[in-house]
Motif scaffolding. Structure first.
Motif, mmCIF file in Angstrom:
data_model
loop_
_atom_site.group_PDB
_atom_site.id
_atom_site.type_symbol
_atom_site.label_atom_id
_atom_site.label_comp_id
_atom_site.label_asym_id
_atom_site.label_seq_id
_atom_site.Cartn_x
_atom_site.Cartn_y
_atom_site.Cartn_z
ATOM 1 N N ILE A 390 -3.521 25.316 17.014
ATOM 2 C CA ILE A 390 -3.210 26.296 18.063
ATOM 3 C C ILE A 390 -3.767 25.836 19.411
ATOM 4 C CG2 ILE A 390 -3.677 28.647 18.851
ATOM 5 C CD1 ILE A 390 -3.627 29.494 15.883
ATOM 6 N N ALA A 391 -4.993 25.304 19.394
ATOM 7 C CA ALA A 391 -5.588 24.789 20.632
ATOM 8 C C ALA A 391 -4.778 23.615 21.172
ATOM 9 C CB ALA A 391 -7.034 24.364 20.374
ATOM 10 N N ILE A 398 3.176 23.543 23.967
ATOM 11 C CA ILE A 398 4.193 23.553 22.911
ATOM 12 C C ILE A 398 4.191 24.921 22.239
ATOM 13 C CG2 ILE A 398 4.950 22.493 20.743
ATOM 14 C CD1 ILE A 398 3.459 19.951 21.602
ATOM 15 N N PRO A 399 5.347 25.573 22.121
ATOM 16 C CA PRO A 399 5.389 26.888 21.463
ATOM 17 C C PRO A 399 4.892 26.811 20.019
ATOM 18 C CG PRO A 399 7.461 26.432 22.604
ATOM 19 C CD PRO A 399 6.676 25.158 22.602
ATOM 20 N N HIS A 404 5.103 26.019 13.681
ATOM 21 C CA HIS A 404 5.505 26.683 12.430
ATOM 22 C C HIS A 404 6.556 25.858 11.714
ATOM 23 C CE1 HIS A 404 7.018 30.370 10.094
ATOM 24 N NE2 HIS A 404 7.894 29.412 9.842
ATOM 25 N N ARG A 405 7.637 25.494 12.415
ATOM 26 C CA ARG A 405 8.737 24.792 11.756
ATOM 27 C C ARG A 405 8.320 23.412 11.269
ATOM 28 N NH1 ARG A 405 11.331 27.017 9.019
ATOM 29 N NH2 ARG A 405 11.711 28.585 10.615
ATOM 30 N N THR A 462 14.540 17.048 24.103
ATOM 31 C CA THR A 462 15.377 18.113 24.678
ATOM 32 C C THR A 462 14.616 19.382 25.031
ATOM 33 O OG1 THR A 462 15.928 19.091 22.524
ATOM 34 C CG2 THR A 462 17.317 17.255 23.302
ATOM 35 N N GLY A 463 13.493 19.625 24.383
ATOM 36 C CA GLY A 463 12.761 20.868 24.588
ATOM 37 C C GLY A 463 13.367 22.048 23.861
ATOM 38 N N ILE A 464 14.385 21.787 23.039
ATOM 39 C CA ILE A 464 15.063 22.863 22.322
ATOM 40 C C ILE A 464 14.141 23.428 21.236
ATOM 41 C CG2 ILE A 464 16.114 21.339 20.576
ATOM 42 C CD1 ILE A 464 18.609 23.091 20.722
ATOM 43 N N VAL A 465 14.210 24.717 21.038
ATOM 44 C CA VAL A 465 13.423 25.390 20.013
ATOM 45 C C VAL A 465 14.347 26.157 19.078
ATOM 46 C CG1 VAL A 465 11.643 27.119 19.549
ATOM 47 C CG2 VAL A 465 11.418 25.586 21.490
#
Length: 465
Positions: A390-391, A398-399, A404-405, A462-465
């Motif tokens: 998380i840190a 980064i989200p 998670h994924r 791409t930065g896609i989430v």
């Protein structure tokens, strides 16, 4: 030296599993051998206090699922529903697409919330019928089922109810729909590459005139009646399992609340028994759904099934016992290994990888491989390093949905090494050995592991989430 001991125990267990020796016998030998070389005085306490505790706990929670899954698969087989579905799918897709049909069936069940182990029991009769009718070698069945059940629908596709997609939510405060586009991209990559590999293997076997095979073990019983069931009726039990699993998942917490307590009717003063519903609701839902599926088969094909059920159920119970104890032994092995100093050394070494997403991916998939469990390895990794992840996410912007994924997909990467419980269950149910079929499972494992890094690369590009 602590690291070498853990590595030696892992290599030993993989070696004996690959050579066909019983994991039920050698999992405790490997685990306690590692304890012996680390701290000889802890062998007995580790065996009873950790190995057996974890093993029995696994059986307590999951044996009913194994048993009902085996019975469900057996009644589907005895009723002739499997042959009806196989004939319909072959007519629809063509014999050359038998592998794709099995992958699709596995995917639907897994994404619908059916346990991976249950999918193995339920789909094997279909696969055996289809591969036999299409002349595809039986040795390719485990790799095909692994692609459909152990990969993209287990942890890649957003919203999948499998435990591998649920565990990260508790650490990252995300939902099972985290990073949907990355999950879909990873899932498509796995499906295309996996089917490409399996088709390549099928063509090689066809060119060599290999055929389905002879002198095989655990072959489903042939259906003696010429008239096949209506395919819509035949597939109804499968649909009922998926639908009722979803219904029970929502209904059980509402019906029972967070916990249930009762006082046993025995002589003397006794403590009330308290059952945490939140921790067991998913298992109850699967068990209830399987019961509905079994009853559905009896409603539509009761006469056919009852005449063979006595002998068929014995085989199903034997298979469920073997599969559950095999997997439980693996679970005990992983628990002991994770408690040794050498395991901590590995976890700390993995934490030194600089890139945050690659760090997480390698850490989770490595621990899943060492413990032989996707959920077990990920739980250990996130319990120890979630705060660090998380840190790192906050520092790199980064989200947490991406973390998670990546964690979810990485857990299902190298977890399917030869000593993995699901792999051993799959081979036991299909009547095949590591030597015959593991190379195809390992190829799918490599594709699945590569998909994690493809997803990471797509995110950075791409930065896609």
């Amino acid at each position: 030296m602590d690291f070498v001991i853990v590595l030696a125990a892992l290599c030993f267990l993989m070696f004996v599993a690959y050579r066909g020796y019983s994991v039920i016998l050698f999992a405790p030998v490997a685990a306690l051998g590692a304890v012996l070389f680390t701290d000889p005085g802890m062998v007995a306490p580790m065996f009873t206090g950790l190995f057996m505790d974890k093993m029995v706990g696994f059986v307590k929670n999951y044996f009913p699922v194994f048993l009902l899954g085996a019975v469900f698969g057996k009644v589907i087989e005895l009723s002739g529903f499997s042959k009806s579905i196989v004939a319909s799918v072959i007519n629809l897709l063509g014999a050359k697409r038998a592998m794709l049909a099995i992958v699709v069936v596995c995917s639907i069940l897994t994404y619908g919330g059916v346990s991976l182990f249950v999918v193995v029991f339920a789909v094997y009769p279909f696969a055996a019928e289809m591969f036999r009718a299409s002349g595809i070698p039986k040795r390719l069945i485990p790799g095909t089922i692994a692609l459909g059940a152990f990969t993209f629908t287990m942890d890649s596709l957003p919203g999948t109810p499998q435990i591998q997609n649920i565990i990260p939510t508790t650490f990252f405060k995300t939902t099972t729909w985290a990073a949907p586009w990355l999950g879909v991209i990873g899932g498509v990559f796995i499906l295309i590459c996996g089917m490409g590999y399996l088709e390549w293997m099928r063509r090689k076997a066809l060119a060599a005139n290999e055929g389905y095979g002879t002198n095989l073990v655990n072959e489903p019983a042939a259906f003696e009646h010429e008239k096949l069931a209506n395919p819509w009726i035949a597939i109804l039990p499968l649909v009922m399992v998926g639908v009722m699993n979803k219904v029970f998942t929502q209904l059980i917490p509402d019906l029972y609340g967070k916990e249930v307590s009762f006082i046993p009717a025995v002589i003397g003063t006794v403590k009330p028994v308290v059952q945490s519903v939140s921790s067991i609701a998913a298992i109850w839902a699967v068990e209830g759904a399987l019961l509905v599926g079994i009853l559905t088969v009896f409603v539509f094909a009761g006469k056919t099934v009852i005449s063979k059920f006595a002998e068929g159920s014995k085989a199903a119970v034997a298979g469920a016992l073997l599969a559950s104890i095999n997997t439980a032994s693996e679970y005990g092995f992983g628990a002991v290994i994770a408690a040794l100093p050498g395991f901590l050394f590995i976890a700390n070494a993995l934490g030194a990888i600089p890139n945050p997403l690659i760090n997480e991916a390698i850490t989770v998939t490595s621990l899943a491989g060492i413990t032989g469990s996707a959920s077990g390895g990920m739980s250990i990794a996130l319990a120890a390093m979630a705060e660090t992840f998380i840190a790192n996410a906050q520092a790199a912007g980064i989200p947490l949905e991406v973390f998670h994924r990546v964690a979810s997909m990485a857990s299902g990467g190298m977890d399917t090494l030869p000593h993995n419980g699901a792999v051993i269950t799959l081979l036991a149910v299909t009547g095949l050995t590591h030597k015959q079929s593991y190379k195809d499972i390992f190829a799918i494992t490599c594709i699945k592991t590569a998909a994690v890094f493809v997803v990471i690369a797509v995110y950075y590009a791409t930065g896609i989430v």
